[in-house]
Design a protein around this motif. Structure first.
Motif, PDB file in Angstrom:
ATOM      1  N   HIS A  48      36.910  -1.313  21.493  1.00  0.00           N
ATOM      2  CA  HIS A  48      35.575  -1.767  21.923  1.00  0.00           C
ATOM      3  C   HIS A  48      35.620  -3.261  22.246  1.00  0.00           C
ATOM      4  O   HIS A  48      35.044  -3.729  23.218  1.00  0.00           O
ATOM      5  CB  HIS A  48      34.537  -1.554  20.816  1.00  0.00           C
ATOM      6  CG  HIS A  48      34.273  -0.117  20.481  1.00  0.00           C
ATOM      7  ND1 HIS A  48      34.341   0.888  21.410  1.00  0.00           N
ATOM      8  CD2 HIS A  48      33.935   0.482  19.313  1.00  0.00           C
ATOM      9  CE1 HIS A  48      34.051   2.036  20.837  1.00  0.00           C
ATOM     10  NE2 HIS A  48      33.811   1.822  19.555  1.00  0.00           N
TER      11      HIS A  48
ATOM     12  N   ARG B 189      37.608  -4.064  25.470  1.00  0.00           N
ATOM     13  CA  ARG B 189      36.824  -3.730  26.661  1.00  0.00           C
ATOM     14  C   ARG B 189      35.759  -4.778  26.926  1.00  0.00           C
ATOM     15  O   ARG B 189      35.484  -5.119  28.080  1.00  0.00           O
ATOM     16  CB  ARG B 189      36.185  -2.352  26.491  1.00  0.00           C
ATOM     17  CG  ARG B 189      37.196  -1.234  26.643  1.00  0.00           C
ATOM     18  CD  ARG B 189      36.558   0.097  26.362  1.00  0.00           C
ATOM     19  NE  ARG B 189      37.519   1.178  26.559  1.00  0.00           N
ATOM     20  CZ  ARG B 189      37.350   2.408  26.084  1.00  0.00           C
ATOM     21  NH1 ARG B 189      36.276   2.707  25.377  1.00  0.00           N
ATOM     22  NH2 ARG B 189      38.255   3.329  26.303  1.00  0.00           N
TER      23      ARG B 189
ATOM     24  N   TYR C 277      35.683  -6.878  30.271  1.00  0.00           N
ATOM     25  CA  TYR C 277      34.527  -6.761  31.151  1.00  0.00           C
ATOM     26  C   TYR C 277      34.000  -8.148  31.518  1.00  0.00           C
ATOM     27  O   TYR C 277      33.728  -8.433  32.681  1.00  0.00           O
ATOM     28  CB  TYR C 277      33.435  -5.924  30.479  1.00  0.00           C
ATOM     29  CG  TYR C 277      32.170  -5.827  31.294  1.00  0.00           C
ATOM     30  CD1 TYR C 277      32.148  -5.070  32.462  1.00  0.00           C
ATOM     31  CD2 TYR C 277      31.015  -6.513  30.921  1.00  0.00           C
ATOM     32  CE1 TYR C 277      31.005  -5.005  33.233  1.00  0.00           C
ATOM     33  CE2 TYR C 277      29.869  -6.448  31.682  1.00  0.00           C
ATOM     34  CZ  TYR C 277      29.865  -5.694  32.842  1.00  0.00           C
ATOM     35  OH  TYR C 277      28.735  -5.630  33.608  1.00  0.00           O
TER      36      TYR C 277
ATOM     37  N   HIS D 160      32.548   1.628  31.860  1.00  0.00           N
ATOM     38  CA  HIS D 160      33.088   2.543  30.852  1.00  0.00           C
ATOM     39  C   HIS D 160      32.084   3.655  30.609  1.00  0.00           C
ATOM     40  O   HIS D 160      31.306   3.604  29.663  1.00  0.00           O
ATOM     41  CB  HIS D 160      33.365   1.808  29.542  1.00  0.00           C
ATOM     42  CG  HIS D 160      34.365   0.707  29.691  1.00  0.00           C
ATOM     43  ND1 HIS D 160      35.719   0.950  29.783  1.00  0.00           N
ATOM     44  CD2 HIS D 160      34.209  -0.627  29.782  1.00  0.00           C
ATOM     45  CE1 HIS D 160      36.355  -0.201  29.920  1.00  0.00           C
ATOM     46  NE2 HIS D 160      35.460  -1.168  29.929  1.00  0.00           N
TER      47      HIS D 160
ATOM     48  N   SER E 262      32.127   6.404  29.326  1.00  0.00           N
ATOM     49  CA  SER E 262      32.215   7.276  28.161  1.00  0.00           C
ATOM     50  C   SER E 262      31.250   6.876  27.052  1.00  0.00           C
ATOM     51  O   SER E 262      31.078   7.607  26.087  1.00  0.00           O
ATOM     52  CB  SER E 262      33.643   7.296  27.619  1.00  0.00           C
ATOM     53  OG  SER E 262      33.991   6.018  27.165  1.00  0.00           O
ATOM     54  N   TYR E 263      30.619   5.715  27.170  1.00  0.00           N
ATOM     55  CA  TYR E 263      29.694   5.309  26.114  1.00  0.00           C
ATOM     56  C   TYR E 263      28.291   5.818  26.407  1.00  0.00           C
ATOM     57  O   TYR E 263      27.753   5.560  27.474  1.00  0.00           O
ATOM     58  CB  TYR E 263      29.618   3.784  26.034  1.00  0.00           C
ATOM     59  CG  TYR E 263      30.858   3.126  25.511  1.00  0.00           C
ATOM     60  CD1 TYR E 263      31.172   3.179  24.169  1.00  0.00           C
ATOM     61  CD2 TYR E 263      31.710   2.433  26.371  1.00  0.00           C
ATOM     62  CE1 TYR E 263      32.306   2.569  23.676  1.00  0.00           C
ATOM     63  CE2 TYR E 263      32.851   1.812  25.887  1.00  0.00           C
ATOM     64  CZ  TYR E 263      33.142   1.882  24.531  1.00  0.00           C
ATOM     65  OH  TYR E 263      34.258   1.275  24.047  1.00  0.00           O
TER      66      TYR E 263
ATOM     67  N   SER F 209      31.314  -4.653  21.677  1.00  0.00           N
ATOM     68  CA  SER F 209      31.689  -5.007  23.052  1.00  0.00           C
ATOM     69  C   SER F 209      30.833  -6.144  23.568  1.00  0.00           C
ATOM     70  O   SER F 209      31.318  -7.047  24.250  1.00  0.00           O
ATOM     71  CB  SER F 209      31.553  -3.790  23.967  1.00  0.00           C
ATOM     72  OG  SER F 209      32.347  -2.738  23.494  1.00  0.00           O
TER      73      SER F 209
END
Lengths: 301, 351, 405
Positions: free
Chosen positions: C51, C54, C58, C313, C315-316, C323
């Motif tokens: 996390h 990423r 980002y 992302h 998938s969250y 993050s």
């Protein structure tokens, strides 16, 4: 600690039921993977430190299948079949070469395997904690004091059936007899026309399949992470060391015993000792075995 | 062993040891870790290679040493005592004078070694009746239990760990200082082992490895030898733990009992180099550390895959270690005169 | 001969190592500023390590795409060099040294977890390398007098003490409240516990269960069994993602029905998706909420950052605050570089300590000790639909939890 004892035995003795049940569920999963370990250890003298990682791998396979909404009754055999062939590959690539070596070789080689498997699982499924929730009903008893998720009961029954099947297989079938013969005396077995290499291969694959089954139960009861294998390995070793090799009833009893011991240590002394409990048990058993062996001037080999 | 070559090796390694931090100042602590790993491998080999007792739990002494030295260092000059220091969870920063710091540190290292050795006597009293896999698994259990129990002792900070007293000098001096400590401890251990293996002790522990029952029947007090062997291991592991704790600056269960890393690395290094030899563990540790330092960090996430593969390939294909492989491949290099007839019988016995 | 061989192999390998890596030097080269970070990609912190990574990546992407960092009239791009610390503090400290000494990293981003930060902070401090960290919340990090350590997040004793405050507010007699707690044995959770214990003592509440969970344990049925028997008024759990996942699963299975349950890392463990029934009514502390009405020029509002991150992302379903704060840490560096207008480590350090800005993550202003004092902690409650609602006082809270198993 005193509070805990009072709570358990005076104020709310009913919660003992819950603790005992949890211990039994835990013990059933341990007993399975420990039995697999006892099998490979007894038959081919391989101490498989990757045992726990086979369990976790079974769990992840079950996770993968559960995404297709398969029922656990289908997932279990599927995982076992895949794990059986995985065991076969591992045997052909590496285990075959370390069988005749001294015991430390197999410990270290399988430790290497364990690292490898952990990391590959990490790369495939990611490090996130994974959960399978099959949404089975949960039963209450004793006024809601004791809850029994039906998935645990199902797992327990399946594990029981599985071990019964293995016992019968070992006792009755030709292959089972050949495995037992090889365990007793590989040379004699070879002389009598048993292909021991094939037997070893089958035994290792069978162990892998048993671990896979244990993994399915782990995945539906607890949580999965790629790095949890080591705890299952340590407990399997504790159980096998305590129970001795090739003695299925003893392994199963020891499995339940360690499960209960862990839960009661957690409940009475404190959960901080729950991981230390099985390893302490292992040490205690080893010390007692030494004392009894020493009377005959022997060592625990 | 021809003395000329030995002298050459020692001069080379000694020069590298002394000049290393001056030639490559950025790598001082990397080389310090190298000596630490050499020590771990060499001391593991006392039991594992020379005596045939494969321990997976030597790391226990490392952790014990680390905690003992922390307790000694704090309690000697901090008036409030260790319990007060740890219960404040790192918010107390005692001011030590230079003298106090270094006295505390040396006392800590010494105490770490001695107490770790005492622990080895206690553990030995109930561990040495175990053989083979049972000893290995039992000692692994010991390490896990020690680690878990440490987190429940509030006196040493429990799960919160201990922040070690800050080093008084500047950063370059600090690196060099800990480097020298690592180097000296390893050097001492090496020469002690070199001497020990050449004495009756070496013969006795080899006899235990080859056949313990016969050794005992011949009147060798095996238990005493085993205790001494493990005691030496424990002393050096404890002392090194004390140094490592100070190098890390903060200790908790993870730092003190790195079972899946250093605990296993030390065995892997010995197997890589070849067990039961004086130089095998040294060679194994050097190769292992250098490969690890150069490749490890570039593999980001794949390093464990690589380590697993190295272990498997090493064990499955080079079971005698590099030294053993070299020795059987080029026996002349080792001063072994190859007798053709001997070789034939060897091959026959193999078949 | 053999000794010579050892010597040869040994030294040549060591020398080749030296030769290989000494080429790397100062890390502001060309138009790239390379930040360094050792982060947990394997081991028990790997979930949150990811996390964090990423979040860093980002922010680096966004900053680079919108023009990069302007220093001395020149535009620089940001990059991050990562090493995997394997969730072990000793390895983290070693890698921090490696980043600084061998890779010439001059500015660092923090690792994941307080334990790792505790191990790394002494290193960066000694080398005078400014480190902005986003994931080490332990109070004890900021009592050591570190000059080069800055944290964008609130300290950990604030995580769950709010839950105790809320319990006190919703009870007519706070001293009658009975508390059960279970904390994982790691430095972060111990610090959270210290905050909770302070709050408990403040109100004179009674602690009925105080369990410590070993890090390797994925079963807390023992604690929960005791909870069933003792029926405390509030249950408090802290143990990173695994702790939250395990707790949610077993609370669900054991039909624990307490008026209040509070735990850390709900979002990171995605409990609202996995166990919507049990998670209903959980109180979850968070460093940041996506509904926050704060914004900045780079990432926009909190909601915009959230949307952008989710796009990167997918998938969250609910973005973990880990993050967000990681992104904020990178942003602090950008601001500090531009304020210092050069790459001298001490100038940048002073610039960081002088930073006073509003970001999508909240206000950032560092105390002398290095922690962010401008941003509050938030408490959110999961509702029956699985969404998180901000709880500012006991009035916003559904009390008691409304669950039917």
């Amino acid at each position: 600690m005193l509070d805990n004892i009072q709570l358990l035995f005076v104020w709310a003795p009913i919660i003992n039921v819950q603790i005992i049940l949890e211990g039994i569920f835990l013990g059933a999963v341990f007993a399975l993977s420990a039995y697999g370990l006892a099998l490979v250890w007894g038959v081919m003298n391989i101490k498989n430190l990757a045992q726990g990682d086979f369990v976790i791998m079974g769990g992840y396979l079950s996770l993968a299948f559960s995404q297709y909404n398969l029922s656990i009754f289908l997932i279990l055999p599927l995982v076992m079949i895949i794990m059986f062939f995985y065991g076969l590959i591992v045997y052909r690539l590496m285990i075959r070469r370390v069988i005749d070596q001294d015991m430390f070789t197999s410990l270290l080689a399988t430790f290497g395997l364990s690292l490898l498997m952990q990391q590959v699982m990490n790369l495939i499924w990611g490090p996130e904690v994974q959960i399978i929730d099959l949404d089975f009903p949960v039963y209450d008893a004793f006024d809601g004091f004791v809850t029994i998720p039906s998935i645990k009961i199902i797992s327990l029954i399946l594990a029981g059936m599985l071990s019964l099947g293995i016992v019968l297989f070992m006792k009755k079938s030709r292959t089972g007899q050949a495995i037992r013969a090889t365990a007793q005396d590989p040379r004699a077995a070879r002389v009598l026309g048993i292909d021991t290499d094939k037997i070893y291969e089958f035994t290792f694959s069978l162990n892998s399949a048993i671990c896979g089954a244990a993994g399915v139960f782990v995945s539906v009861i607890w949580v999965l992470q790629p790095f949890y294998g080591i705890t299952y390995s340590v407990r399997s070793f504790a159980i096998v060391t305590a129970a001795g090799l090739g003695n299925l009833p003893a392994v199963i009893t020891a499995g339940f015993g360690i499960g209960l011991f862990e839960k009661y240590v957690g409940a009475i002394i404190g959960t901080a000792y729950e991981v230390a409990a099985p390893v302490s048990m292992l040490l205690i058993v080893l010390v007692f075995r030494q004392i009894s062996m020493k009377k005959n001037r022997q060592a625990v080999k | 062993m021809t003395t000329k070559k030995t002298i050459l090796t020692y001069t080379g390694l000694g020069l590298f040891g002394i000049l290393g931090p001056f030639l490559f100042p950025a790598y001082t602590l990397s080389i310090a870790y190298l000596w630490m790993m050499v020590l771990m491998a060499s001391t593991w080999d006392i039991l594992g290679g020379q005596m045939g007792y494969n321990s997976l739990g030597n790391i226990t002494f490392f952790g014990i040493g680390m905690y003992v030295s922390a307790v000694v260092q704090i309690s000697v000059f901090y008036p409030g005592g260790v319990a007060e220091y740890t219960s404040a969870m790192g918010s107390i920063k005692p001011e030590f004078s230079n003298n106090q710091y270094f006295t505390g540190l040396y006392l800590g290292i010494l105490a770490a070694g001695i107490i770790a050795m005492l622990f080895s006597l206690v553990f030995g009293s109930f561990m040495f009746g175990l053989r083979g896999p049972y000893f290995a698994i039992g000692s692994l259990g010991l390490a896990i239990a020690a680690a878990e129990i440490t987190t429940t002792i509030d006196y040493v900070g429990g799960a919160s760990g201990i922040s070690m007293p800050l080093f008084p000098g500047d950063i370059e001096f600090r690196s060099v200082f800990f480097y020298v400590l690592c180097f000296l401890i390893t050097l001492t251990a090496h020469f002690l082992l070199r001497w020990l293996f050449s004495t009756q002790f070496g013969l006795a522990i080899n006899a235990i490895r080859d056949d313990e029952d016969k050794a005992e029947a011949m009147g060798i007090p095996t238990r005493i030898y085993k205790q001494i062997g493990w005691g030496i291991t424990a002393f050096f592991m404890g002392a090194m733990g004390a140094v490592a704790g100070n190098m890390a600056g903060f200790i908790d269960k993870e730092v003190a009992y790195p079972i899946p890393t250093f605990g296993i690395f030390m065995v892997a290094m010995v197997l890589l180099g070849g067990k039961g030899t004086l130089w095998g563990p040294v060679l194994g540790a050097i190769i292992f550390h250098v490969i690890k330092e150069t490749t490890w960090t570039y593999l980001l996430g794949w390093q464990w895959v690589a380590l697993g593969l190295i272990l498997i390939v090493n064990i499955v294909y080079f079971q005698q270690g590099l030294m053993g492989w070299l020795q059987s491949r080029y026996p002349e290099m080792f001063g072994i005169v190859v007798d053709k007839t001997n070789l034939q019988t060897k091959e026959q016995s193999k078949a | 001969m053999i000794n010579k061989l050892i010597l040869g192999i040994g030294t040549s390998l060591v020398l080749s190592l030296m030769g290989l890596t000494t080429t790397a030097s100062a890390k502001v080269e060309g138009d790239t500023i390379t930040l360094g970070s050792s982060i947990s990609l394997t081991g028990k912190y790997a979930t949150n390590g990811l996390h964090t990574q990423r979040g860093y990546d980002y922010a680096v992407d966004v900053i680079n795409n919108s023009g990069g960092v302007k220093v001395g009239g020149k535009t620089y791009k940001l990059a991050v060099k990562y090493y995997d610390d394997e969730s072990t503090p000793a390895r983290g400290a070693q890698l921090a040294e490696r980043l600084i000494q061998q890779d010439g990293i001059e500015f660092m981003l923090g690792p994941y977890s307080s334990g790792m930060t505790k191990a790394i902070a002494p290193v960066s401090e000694k080398f005078g390398v400014p480190m902005v960290e986003a994931e080490g919340a332990s109070r004890s990090l900021f009592t050591q007098g570190y000059k080069y350590l800055f944290a964008v997040l609130s300290t950990s004793e604030q995580y769950l003490s709010t839950a105790i405050e809320l319990a006190a507010q919703s009870s007519s007699d706070p001293s009658s409240v009975r508390v059960a707690m279970a904390f994982e044995s790691d430095p972060f959770s111990m610090d959270v516990r210290a905050g909770v214990v302070d709050a408990i003592n403040k109100y004179g509440m009674k602690t009925v269960i105080d369990d410590q969970l070993p890090a390797d344990l994925s079963d807390m049925s023992t604690t929960l069994t005791k909870v069933k028997a003792l029926k405390p008024d509030i249950l408090i759990v802290s143990g990173h993602s695994k702790g939250a996942a395990t707790a949610a699963r077993q609370i669900n299975e054991m039909k624990i029905n307490l008026p209040m349950i509070a735990m850390t890392h709900c979002e990171a463990a995605k409990v609202q998706e996995k166990f919507p029934k049990a998670a209903n009514g959980f109180l979850c502390p968070t460093q940041w909420v996506e509904t926050l009405s704060k914004s900045d020029a780079m990432f926009g509002t909190a909601a915009e950052w959230n949307a952008g991150f989710k796009k990167a992302h997918p998938s969250y379903s609910s973005v973990p605050y880990q993050s967000a704060q990681a992104s904020a840490a990178v942003y602090v560096f950008k601001e500090a570089f531009e304020a210092a207008n050069n790459f001298d480590q001490d100038d940048v350090r002073d610039a960081i300590s002088g930073v006073e800005m509003e970001t999508f993550y909240g206000d950032i202003k560092f105390s002398d000790a290095g922690n962010n004092i401008a941003k509050p902690m938030f408490m959110r409650q999961i509702d029956s639909s699985g969404s998180y609602n901000l709880v500012e006082s006991s009035k916003d809270m559904t009390f008691p939890r409304n669950v039917s198993y």
